[in-house]
Design a protein around this motif. Structure first.
Motif, PDB file in Angstrom:
ATOM      1  N   VAL A 210       0.278   6.111  11.608  1.00 54.48           N
ATOM      2  CA  VAL A 210      -0.722   5.035  11.587  1.00 54.48           C
ATOM      3  C   VAL A 210      -0.410   4.047  10.465  1.00 54.48           C
ATOM      4  CG1 VAL A 210      -3.165   4.557  11.114  1.00 54.48           C
ATOM      5  CG2 VAL A 210      -2.523   6.470  12.601  1.00 54.48           C
ATOM      6  N   ARG A 211      -0.460   2.762  10.811  1.00 50.31           N
ATOM      7  CA  ARG A 211      -0.362   1.691   9.821  1.00 50.31           C
ATOM      8  C   ARG A 211      -1.599   0.803   9.979  1.00 50.31           C
ATOM      9  NH1 ARG A 211       2.718   4.911   8.429  1.00 50.31           N
ATOM     10  NH2 ARG A 211       4.921   4.722   7.889  1.00 50.31           N
ATOM     11  N   ASP A 212      -1.930   0.071   8.912  1.00 49.12           N
ATOM     12  CA  ASP A 212      -3.145  -0.750   8.874  1.00 49.12           C
ATOM     13  C   ASP A 212      -2.683  -2.215   8.912  1.00 49.12           C
ATOM     14  OD1 ASP A 212      -5.560  -1.910   8.201  1.00 49.12           O
ATOM     15  OD2 ASP A 212      -5.816  -0.828   6.314  1.00 49.12           O
TER      16      ASP A 212
ATOM     17  N   LEU B   6      12.729   0.482  23.626  1.00 48.02           N
ATOM     18  CA  LEU B   6      11.779   0.294  22.516  1.00 48.02           C
ATOM     19  C   LEU B   6      11.740   1.607  21.731  1.00 48.02           C
ATOM     20  CD1 LEU B   6       8.986  -1.513  24.582  1.00 48.02           C
ATOM     21  CD2 LEU B   6      10.912  -2.522  23.335  1.00 48.02           C
ATOM     22  N   PRO B   7      12.473   1.687  20.611  1.00 48.01           N
ATOM     23  CA  PRO B   7      12.650   2.954  19.908  1.00 48.01           C
ATOM     24  C   PRO B   7      11.454   3.333  19.036  1.00 48.01           C
ATOM     25  CG  PRO B   7      13.879   1.203  18.805  1.00 48.01           C
ATOM     26  CD  PRO B   7      13.186   0.572  19.961  1.00 48.01           C
ATOM     27  N   VAL B   8      10.706   4.334  19.489  1.00 47.77           N
ATOM     28  CA  VAL B   8       9.526   4.786  18.742  1.00 47.77           C
ATOM     29  C   VAL B   8       9.916   6.045  17.965  1.00 47.77           C
ATOM     30  CG1 VAL B   8       7.172   5.669  18.979  1.00 47.77           C
ATOM     31  CG2 VAL B   8       7.972   3.817  20.466  1.00 47.77           C
TER      32      VAL B   8
ATOM     33  N   MET C 184      21.848   1.734  12.892  1.00 46.74           N
ATOM     34  CA  MET C 184      20.511   2.292  12.680  1.00 46.74           C
ATOM     35  C   MET C 184      20.035   3.069  13.908  1.00 46.74           C
ATOM     36  SD  MET C 184      17.925   2.449  10.663  1.00 46.74           S
ATOM     37  CE  MET C 184      16.600   3.482  11.229  1.00 46.74           C
ATOM     38  N   TYR C 185      20.284   2.514  15.083  1.00 46.22           N
ATOM     39  CA  TYR C 185      19.724   3.099  16.306  1.00 46.22           C
ATOM     40  C   TYR C 185      20.778   3.827  17.137  1.00 46.22           C
ATOM     41  CZ  TYR C 185      15.570   0.603  14.963  1.00 46.22           C
ATOM     42  OH  TYR C 185      14.474   0.173  14.264  1.00 46.22           O
ATOM     43  N   ASP C 186      21.985   3.946  16.545  1.00 45.87           N
ATOM     44  CA  ASP C 186      23.035   4.720  17.176  1.00 45.87           C
ATOM     45  C   ASP C 186      23.296   4.270  18.618  1.00 45.87           C
ATOM     46  OD1 ASP C 186      24.941   6.599  16.933  1.00 45.87           O
ATOM     47  OD2 ASP C 186      23.656   8.318  17.384  1.00 45.87           O
TER      48      ASP C 186
ATOM     49  N   ASP D 195       0.830  -1.219   0.000  1.00 46.80           N
ATOM     50  CA  ASP D 195       0.000   0.000   0.000  1.00 46.80           C
ATOM     51  C   ASP D 195       0.863   1.267   0.000  1.00 46.80           C
ATOM     52  OD1 ASP D 195       0.980  -0.155   2.621  1.00 46.80           O
ATOM     53  OD2 ASP D 195      -0.981   0.043   3.585  1.00 46.80           O
ATOM     54  N   GLU D 196       2.186   1.097   0.269  1.00 47.43           N
ATOM     55  CA  GLU D 196       3.041   2.288   0.384  1.00 47.43           C
ATOM     56  C   GLU D 196       3.203   3.016  -0.950  1.00 47.43           C
ATOM     57  OE1 GLU D 196       6.437   1.820   2.947  1.00 47.43           O
ATOM     58  OE2 GLU D 196       5.529   0.119   3.945  1.00 47.43           O
ATOM     59  N   VAL D 197       2.865   2.333  -2.064  1.00 45.83           N
ATOM     60  CA  VAL D 197       2.964   2.991  -3.377  1.00 45.83           C
ATOM     61  C   VAL D 197       2.003   4.184  -3.477  1.00 45.83           C
ATOM     62  CG1 VAL D 197       3.679   0.886  -4.577  1.00 45.83           C
ATOM     63  CG2 VAL D 197       1.235   1.486  -4.491  1.00 45.83           C
TER      64      VAL D 197
ATOM     65  N   ASP E   4      12.858  10.983  14.275  1.00 44.84           N
ATOM     66  CA  ASP E   4      11.902  10.442  13.305  1.00 44.84           C
ATOM     67  C   ASP E   4      12.610   9.906  12.070  1.00 44.84           C
ATOM     68  OD1 ASP E   4       9.433   9.745  12.398  1.00 44.84           O
ATOM     69  OD2 ASP E   4       8.651  11.801  12.222  1.00 44.84           O
ATOM     70  N   ARG E   5      11.942   8.964  11.397  1.00 46.74           N
ATOM     71  CA  ARG E   5      12.413   8.477  10.092  1.00 46.74           C
ATOM     72  C   ARG E   5      12.316   9.618   9.083  1.00 46.74           C
ATOM     73  NH1 ARG E   5       8.955   3.484   7.895  1.00 46.74           N
ATOM     74  NH2 ARG E   5      10.527   2.178   8.889  1.00 46.74           N
ATOM     75  N   LYS E   6      13.290   9.729   8.196  1.00 45.02           N
ATOM     76  CA  LYS E   6      13.228  10.765   7.147  1.00 45.02           C
ATOM     77  C   LYS E   6      12.023  10.500   6.239  1.00 45.02           C
ATOM     78  CE  LYS E   6      18.121  11.937   6.479  1.00 45.02           C
ATOM     79  NZ  LYS E   6      18.783  11.111   7.508  1.00 45.02           N
ATOM     80  N   GLY E   7      11.261  11.545   5.920  1.00 44.18           N
ATOM     81  CA  GLY E   7      10.133  11.410   4.986  1.00 44.18           C
ATOM     82  C   GLY E   7       9.052  10.458   5.482  1.00 44.18           C
ATOM     83  N   HIS E   8       8.911  10.327   6.793  1.00 41.15           N
ATOM     84  CA  HIS E   8       8.033   9.314   7.402  1.00 41.15           C
ATOM     85  C   HIS E   8       6.564   9.502   7.007  1.00 41.15           C
ATOM     86  CE1 HIS E   8       7.314   7.017  11.457  1.00 41.15           C
ATOM     87  NE2 HIS E   8       6.829   6.380  10.407  1.00 41.15           N
ATOM     88  N   ASP E   9       5.999   8.558   6.266  1.00 41.61           N
ATOM     89  CA  ASP E   9       4.582   8.646   5.875  1.00 41.61           C
ATOM     90  C   ASP E   9       3.701   8.626   7.124  1.00 41.61           C
ATOM     91  OD1 ASP E   9       5.054   8.750   3.138  1.00 41.61           O
ATOM     92  OD2 ASP E   9       4.889   6.576   2.866  1.00 41.61           O
TER      93      ASP E   9
HETATM   94  P1  TYD Z   1       7.987  -0.877   9.633  1.00 43.81           P
HETATM   95  O1  TYD Z   1       7.705  -2.137  10.389  1.00 43.81           O
HETATM   96  O2  TYD Z   1       9.395  -0.580   9.255  1.00 43.81           O
HETATM   97  O3  TYD Z   1       7.039  -0.885   8.360  1.00 43.81           O
HETATM   98  P2  TYD Z   1       6.746   0.295   7.267  1.00 43.81           P
HETATM   99  O4  TYD Z   1       7.759   1.351   7.412  1.00 43.81           O
HETATM  100  O5  TYD Z   1       6.912  -0.459   5.997  1.00 43.81           O
HETATM  101  O6  TYD Z   1       5.358   0.747   7.532  1.00 43.81           O
HETATM  102  O7  TYD Z   1       7.465   0.347  10.489  1.00 43.81           O
HETATM  103  C1  TYD Z   1       6.125   0.447  10.897  1.00 43.81           C
HETATM  104  C2  TYD Z   1       5.946   1.768  11.605  1.00 43.81           C
HETATM  105  O8  TYD Z   1       6.700   1.729  12.827  1.00 43.81           O
HETATM  106  C3  TYD Z   1       6.487   2.952  10.821  1.00 43.81           C
HETATM  107  O9  TYD Z   1       5.618   4.067  11.033  1.00 43.81           O
HETATM  108  C4  TYD Z   1       7.848   3.225  11.441  1.00 43.81           C
HETATM  109  C5  TYD Z   1       7.667   2.793  12.878  1.00 43.81           C
HETATM  110  N1  TYD Z   1       8.869   2.249  13.556  1.00 43.81           N
HETATM  111  C6  TYD Z   1       9.276   2.762  14.791  1.00 43.81           C
HETATM  112  O10 TYD Z   1       8.648   3.683  15.341  1.00 43.81           O
HETATM  113  N2  TYD Z   1      10.379   2.231  15.378  1.00 43.81           N
HETATM  114  C7  TYD Z   1      11.110   1.240  14.808  1.00 43.81           C
HETATM  115  O11 TYD Z   1      12.143   0.806  15.392  1.00 43.81           O
HETATM  116  C8  TYD Z   1      10.673   0.696  13.547  1.00 43.81           C
HETATM  117  C9  TYD Z   1      11.435  -0.392  12.879  1.00 43.81           C
HETATM  118  C10 TYD Z   1       9.534   1.242  12.962  1.00 43.81           C
END
Ligand code: TYD
Ligand code: NAD
Length: 360
Positions: A225-227, A216-218, A356-358, A137-139, A296-301
């Motif tokens: 939100v993911r489905d 637990l790195p959030v 990845m998590y430094d 669905d990420e497309v 945050d992840r770069k360009g995080h959807d």
């Molecule tokens: P992920 O499992 O990598 O799937 P996708 O990026 O393909 O959706 O990540 C799911 C969600 O979780 C995404 O919003 C990024 C977030 N995430 C974190 O917050 N911490 C983490 O360590 C990882 C791997 C993902």
């Protein structure tokens, strides 16, 4: 006997698919699994079936045209189920090129080899042949927090190198269907979870870290939100699309199960606490205090959400596993496969994790 060529069958969804198909069809099918065994592929995932006469493993790269066309010459393939891909967004941000190679070029090779094997001299295709391209669905890009869904008609708007490479591969499949009437389907599924998922992805990473008492790195504010869909529901949908779907169609697969990342992490903690017995030393380690907000992840959807109306109406597919039950089953599987987790997190994984998590 129908012959399936599965690519990437040693990965997470591919190995679940192979187990599901043998469970459902037994000796009525034969499966040829072609996998390069990258860091994400693990032959252990298929040890229960590896000695069956109707299972063949071929270690090869899908970009290797000779190796792939040899498989089509050796076996009369009826169905291709194309899973093989580089699949992790974070890795695609660090190293995009391998995603273009495997996901785009590899798909082109698979399409070419299938076309060579299946096309008649008059340009039609041999009866009953079918190619299913497994996509994401990420497309479709990112949705607003407060509304909207991805339909099959939603324009493509990928953001990460991973989703851009998957979008490109989908476009190639569409081009083959439009140009040659190549017999294919595309499925675009939401986030999966379940047994055999590599612990670089959110759910198994959180389960593994929590059991070790690690942070637990959030990412960001934790509200992306993911489905989420249990993997068995996904592989069942793939089989149903091949059996009942209309050729040349795209089907979105998802279970209306939208969750914020932080809710997922809290659910995992709760379920672990419920499932671990009082005298298990890991129980004392699992706590909400482990939750750590990181960059945050770069360009995080922000949000993904699938409208599964078409697959439900045309094919009759419905998800069967409720989220909490799916999480329980997933955790139970990881409890029973501690050696698997130890094996996949040894060696290269440690280096990946530290970078990845430094952390050290
Ligand atoms: P992920 O499992 O990598 O799937 P996708 O990026 O393909 O959706 O990540 C799911 C969600 O979780 C995404 O919003 C990024 C977030 N995430 C974190 O917050 N911490 C983490 O360590 C990882 C791997 C993902
Ligand atoms: P995964 O990373 O667990 O497995 C990928 C498999 O492909 C591995 O076994 C790997 O060894 C193999 N592979 C990689 N490069 C290869 C190459 N060049 N040649 C041959 N084999 C190669 O991935 P997954 O999560 O099982 O995803 C499978 C497919 O489903 C992918 O196409 C992905 O885009 C799609 N998808 C995944 C999700 C999800 O949530 N995981 C959701 C929707 C769609």
């Amino acid at each position: 006997m129908r012959t399936y060529l599965v690519t990437g069958g040693a990965g997470f969804i591919g190995s679940n698919f192979i187990h599901y198909m043998f469970g459902k069809y037994g000796d009525d099918i034969r499966i040829i699994n072609v996998d390069a065994l990258t860091y994400a592929g693990n032959p252990e995932n298929l040890k229960e079936v590896q000695d069956q006469d109707n299972y063949v493993f071929v270690r090869a790269d899908i970009c290797d045209r000779e190796a792939i066309s040899r498989i089509f010459t050796e076996y009369d393939i009826d169905r291709v189920v194309h899973f093989a891909a580089e699949s992790h967004v974070d890795r695609s941000i660090k190293n995009p090129e391998i995603f273009i190679r495997t996901n785009v070029l590899g798909t082109a090779v698979m399409l070419n080899c299938a076309r060579d094997a299946w096309e008649n001299s008059d340009g039609t295709f041999r009866e009953g042949k079918r190619f299913l391209h497994v996509s994401t669905d990420e497309v479709y890009g990112s949705l607003e927090e407060d509304g909207g869904y991805f339909y099959e008609t939603t324009p493509y708007a990928p953001h990460s190198p991973y989703s851009a490479s998957k979008a490109s591969s989908d476009m190639l499949v569409k081009a083959y269907m439009d140009t040659y009437r190549f017999p294919a389907n595309i499925t675009n599924c939401s986030n999966n979870y379940g047994p055999y998922q590599f612990p670089e992805k959110l759910i198994p990473l959180m389960i593994n870290n929590a059991l070790l008492g690690k942070k637990l790195p959030v990412y960001g504010d934790g509200k992306n939100v993911r489905d989420w869909l249990y993997v068995e529901d996904h592989v069942k949908a793939i089989d149903m699309v091949m059996e009942k779907g209309r050729l040349f169609e795209t089907y979105n697969i998802g279970g209306h199960n939208e969750k914020q990342n932080i809710e997922i992490v809290r659910t995992i903690i709760e379920v672990l606490q419920e499932m671990l017995s009082k005298d298990d030393p890991r129980r004392a380690l699992v706590s909400e205090e482990l939750i750590t907000y990181v960059e945050d992840r770069k360009g995080h959807d922000r949000r993904y959400a699938i409208a599964p109306d078409k697959i439900r109406a045309e094919i009759g597919w419905e998800p069967e596993t409720m989220f909490r039950e799916g999480i329980r089953r997933t955790i139970q599987w990881y409890f029973e496969h501690e050696d698997w987790m130890k094996y996949v997190t040894s060696g290269a994984y440690q280096k990946y994790y530290e970078e990845m998590y430094d952390v050290k």
